[in-house]
Design a protein around this motif. Structure first.
Motif, PDB file in Angstrom:
ATOM      1  N   UNK A  97     -17.013  -5.614  -7.696  1.00  0.00           N
ATOM      2  CA  UNK A  97     -17.268  -6.902  -8.354  1.00  0.00           C
ATOM      3  C   UNK A  97     -16.799  -6.876  -9.807  1.00  0.00           C
ATOM      4  N   UNK A  98     -17.034  -5.759 -10.479  1.00  0.00           N
ATOM      5  CA  UNK A  98     -16.633  -5.641 -11.887  1.00  0.00           C
ATOM      6  C   UNK A  98     -15.123  -5.686 -12.026  1.00  0.00           C
ATOM      7  N   UNK A  99     -14.434  -4.870 -11.249  1.00  0.00           N
ATOM      8  CA  UNK A  99     -12.970  -4.782 -11.359  1.00  0.00           C
ATOM      9  C   UNK A  99     -12.314  -6.083 -10.902  1.00  0.00           C
ATOM     10  N   UNK A 120     -13.429   4.147 -11.090  1.00  0.00           N
ATOM     11  CA  UNK A 120     -13.602   4.832  -9.809  1.00  0.00           C
ATOM     12  C   UNK A 120     -14.345   3.970  -8.789  1.00  0.00           C
ATOM     13  N   UNK A 121     -14.093   4.210  -7.486  1.00  0.00           N
ATOM     14  CA  UNK A 121     -13.070   5.094  -6.926  1.00  0.00           C
ATOM     15  C   UNK A 121     -11.687   4.462  -7.085  1.00  0.00           C
ATOM     16  N   UNK A 122     -10.794   5.155  -7.746  1.00  0.00           N
ATOM     17  CA  UNK A 122      -9.560   4.558  -8.260  1.00  0.00           C
ATOM     18  C   UNK A 122      -8.690   3.918  -7.183  1.00  0.00           C
ATOM     19  N   UNK A 123      -8.485   4.601  -6.072  1.00  0.00           N
ATOM     20  CA  UNK A 123      -7.570   4.077  -5.055  1.00  0.00           C
ATOM     21  C   UNK A 123      -8.064   2.740  -4.497  1.00  0.00           C
ATOM     22  N   UNK A 124      -9.386   2.606  -4.343  1.00  0.00           N
ATOM     23  CA  UNK A 124      -9.953   1.339  -3.872  1.00  0.00           C
ATOM     24  C   UNK A 124      -9.974   0.299  -4.978  1.00  0.00           C
ATOM     25  N   UNK A 125     -10.186   0.738  -6.216  1.00  0.00           N
ATOM     26  CA  UNK A 125     -10.264  -0.216  -7.321  1.00  0.00           C
ATOM     27  C   UNK A 125      -8.898  -0.786  -7.686  1.00  0.00           C
ATOM     28  N   UNK A 126      -7.836   0.012  -7.565  1.00  0.00           N
ATOM     29  CA  UNK A 126      -6.515  -0.547  -7.849  1.00  0.00           C
ATOM     30  C   UNK A 126      -6.126  -1.530  -6.748  1.00  0.00           C
ATOM     31  N   UNK A 127      -6.558  -1.269  -5.527  1.00  0.00           N
ATOM     32  CA  UNK A 127      -6.353  -2.226  -4.433  1.00  0.00           C
ATOM     33  C   UNK A 127      -7.113  -3.523  -4.731  1.00  0.00           C
ATOM     34  N   UNK A 128      -8.345  -3.381  -5.212  1.00  0.00           N
ATOM     35  CA  UNK A 128      -9.151  -4.550  -5.582  1.00  0.00           C
ATOM     36  C   UNK A 128      -8.460  -5.362  -6.670  1.00  0.00           C
ATOM     37  N   UNK A 129      -7.972  -4.673  -7.698  1.00  0.00           N
ATOM     38  CA  UNK A 129      -7.290  -5.356  -8.800  1.00  0.00           C
ATOM     39  C   UNK A 129      -5.996  -6.018  -8.330  1.00  0.00           C
ATOM     40  N   UNK A 249       2.525  11.314 -11.264  1.00  0.00           N
ATOM     41  CA  UNK A 249       1.798  11.009 -10.028  1.00  0.00           C
ATOM     42  C   UNK A 249       0.764   9.918 -10.290  1.00  0.00           C
ATOM     43  N   UNK A 250       0.925   8.776  -9.632  1.00  0.00           N
ATOM     44  CA  UNK A 250       0.042   7.626  -9.847  1.00  0.00           C
ATOM     45  C   UNK A 250      -0.342   7.024  -8.498  1.00  0.00           C
ATOM     46  N   UNK A 251      -1.438   6.277  -8.481  1.00  0.00           N
ATOM     47  CA  UNK A 251      -1.828   5.566  -7.268  1.00  0.00           C
ATOM     48  C   UNK A 251      -0.976   4.305  -7.174  1.00  0.00           C
ATOM     49  N   UNK A 252       0.075   4.387  -6.386  1.00  0.00           N
ATOM     50  CA  UNK A 252       1.034   3.295  -6.246  1.00  0.00           C
ATOM     51  C   UNK A 252       0.966   2.716  -4.837  1.00  0.00           C
ATOM     52  N   UNK A 253       1.428   1.467  -4.713  1.00  0.00           N
ATOM     53  CA  UNK A 253       1.415   0.799  -3.412  1.00  0.00           C
ATOM     54  C   UNK A 253       2.552   1.338  -2.554  1.00  0.00           C
ATOM     55  N   UNK A 256       5.874   2.207   3.299  1.00  0.00           N
ATOM     56  CA  UNK A 256       6.660   3.008   4.227  1.00  0.00           C
ATOM     57  C   UNK A 256       7.000   4.389   3.719  1.00  0.00           C
ATOM     58  N   UNK A 257       6.870   4.601   2.393  1.00  0.00           N
ATOM     59  CA  UNK A 257       7.149   5.916   1.836  1.00  0.00           C
ATOM     60  C   UNK A 257       6.158   6.945   2.404  1.00  0.00           C
ATOM     61  N   UNK A 258       6.653   8.119   2.699  1.00  0.00           N
ATOM     62  CA  UNK A 258       5.857   9.202   3.292  1.00  0.00           C
ATOM     63  C   UNK A 258       5.211   8.759   4.615  1.00  0.00           C
ATOM     64  N   UNK A 259       5.793   7.719   5.236  1.00  0.00           N
ATOM     65  CA  UNK A 259       5.269   7.230   6.503  1.00  0.00           C
ATOM     66  C   UNK A 259       3.972   6.458   6.367  1.00  0.00           C
ATOM     67  N   UNK A 260       3.701   5.962   5.163  1.00  0.00           N
ATOM     68  CA  UNK A 260       2.435   5.269   4.869  1.00  0.00           C
ATOM     69  C   UNK A 260       2.755   3.864   4.356  1.00  0.00           C
ATOM     70  N   UNK A 261       1.981   2.891   4.776  1.00  0.00           N
ATOM     71  CA  UNK A 261       2.213   1.516   4.310  1.00  0.00           C
ATOM     72  C   UNK A 261       0.899   0.779   4.149  1.00  0.00           C
ATOM     73  N   UNK A 262       0.873  -0.117   3.147  1.00  0.00           N
ATOM     74  CA  UNK A 262      -0.245  -1.031   2.996  1.00  0.00           C
ATOM     75  C   UNK A 262      -1.430  -0.518   2.215  1.00  0.00           C
ATOM     76  N   UNK A 263      -1.253   0.553   1.439  1.00  0.00           N
ATOM     77  CA  UNK A 263      -2.371   1.031   0.618  1.00  0.00           C
ATOM     78  C   UNK A 263      -1.840   1.696  -0.650  1.00  0.00           C
ATOM     79  N   UNK A 264      -2.726   1.859  -1.621  1.00  0.00           N
ATOM     80  CA  UNK A 264      -2.405   2.579  -2.844  1.00  0.00           C
ATOM     81  C   UNK A 264      -2.818   4.036  -2.666  1.00  0.00           C
ATOM     82  N   UNK A 265      -1.914   4.945  -3.054  1.00  0.00           N
ATOM     83  CA  UNK A 265      -2.179   6.371  -2.897  1.00  0.00           C
ATOM     84  C   UNK A 265      -1.411   7.133  -3.970  1.00  0.00           C
TER      85      UNK A 265
END
Length: 308
Positions: A97-99, A120-129, A249-253, A256-265
């Protein structure tokens, strides 16, 4: 014209980030917080250090998002901090809610900003933002791997008795216990750490890195790390503001990179004036890919819990 950096959240991380930004002469700072008086007092204190440190930028403390208008970089640090016994996931429900509110309002006043999420938790919060702000994926990232890699390099340097600056190491994946400190790629001036340290010592350092944040929380009792997280966010901001094309190294969207899609990691990215210029994809071993998949599973669970 000087760059403008807005830091949302005037707690330990936000105020420390403001200090690092000023000491690096990155531009004018707006320190924003919902608590009346806190950002104003800290901003005034920081501004008065100018004659001693030599910077000439302005520092404004505010409770009004209008003062953040036309920021080049927005850094979100607002949210609850961990206490002993808490995991980063324990913070998710309250910090969503805050982010969400911070990102919505920041993007309203600075629609062309580059946004860095530290909460925190950063990966979920950057998705929220990302969902709340409407910013394109290349202009929003989470601060995670820069901090985790700094911890990894510090512990390796201590074990080897060398300068931390000469240690190169990468941490990928979630900012949590399932993060992936890559052993295969860690080196000292090009020499693999596996040639310099026994396997059991390396395993000990990997475990300490994965739990590095909790180690600090247990010492502090009433809060979490702030010096290095604050600097890590400013390292990222500086790369964008100076178009230095730093690899961090950052939590980026992922799309398809590294076989992953649709999330920040957490992955290695090139940061420049356009934000995430590109993601550096490379071949993983089977064990590394499995470890990264566990990070993805944990992040997707967090994403579901945001309700966005």
């Amino acid at each position: 014209m000087k760059n403008k950096i807005t830091i949302i959240g005037a707690g330990n991380v936000g105020a420390t980030a403001a200090h690092w930004a000023l000491s690096r002469r990155l531009g004018n700072i707006v320190l924003l917080d919902v608590m009346e008086g806190i950002p104003q007092g800290k901003a005034l204190d920081l501004w008065q250090a100018g004659p001693l440190d030599g910077y000439a930028g302005t520092v404004i403390g505010s409770n009004d998002y209008a003062d953040s208008a036309d920021s080049d970089v927005v850094i979100i640090t607002a949210g609850l901090a961990r206490k002993p016994g808490m995991s980063r996931d324990d913070l998710l429900a309250k910090n969503v809610a805050i982010v969400k509110s911070c990102a919505e309002q920041a993007a309203r006043y600075s629609p062309n900003c580059f946004m860095i999420v530290v909460t925190n938790p950063i990966d979920a919060m950057v998705y929220t933002a990302f969902k709340a702000s409407g910013l394109p994926k290349h202009r929003i990232i989470g601060m995670a791997g820069v901090l985790d890699s700094a911890r990894y390099r510090t512990f390796l340097a201590q074990a080897l008795g060398v300068a931390p600056a000469d240690v190169s190491a990468l941490v990928m994946g979630i900012h949590g216990d399932k993060m992936l400190p890559l052993v295969r790629l860690a080196n000292v001036a090009g020499v693999p750490i596996s040639d310099l340290l026994p396997a059991e010592k390396i395993a000990e350092i990997v475990h300490r890195t994965q739990h590095g944040g909790g180690e600090i929380v247990n010492h502090l009792k009433t809060g979490s790390a702030f010096y290095t997280p604050g600097l890590a966010a400013i390292e990222m901001a500086e790369a964008v503001l100076t178009d230095s094309r730093r690899v961090m190294p950052c939590a980026a969207y992922l799309n398809g990179e590294f076989g992953i899609a649709g999330c920040f990691l957490g992955v290695p990215v090139v940061l420049g004036e356009q934000g995430v210029e590109r993601i550096l994809e490379f071949q993983l071993t089977d064990d590394e890919r499995q470890a990264l998949s566990e990070s993805v599973e944990a992040v997707r669970k967090q994403m579901e819990e945001t309700g966005l």
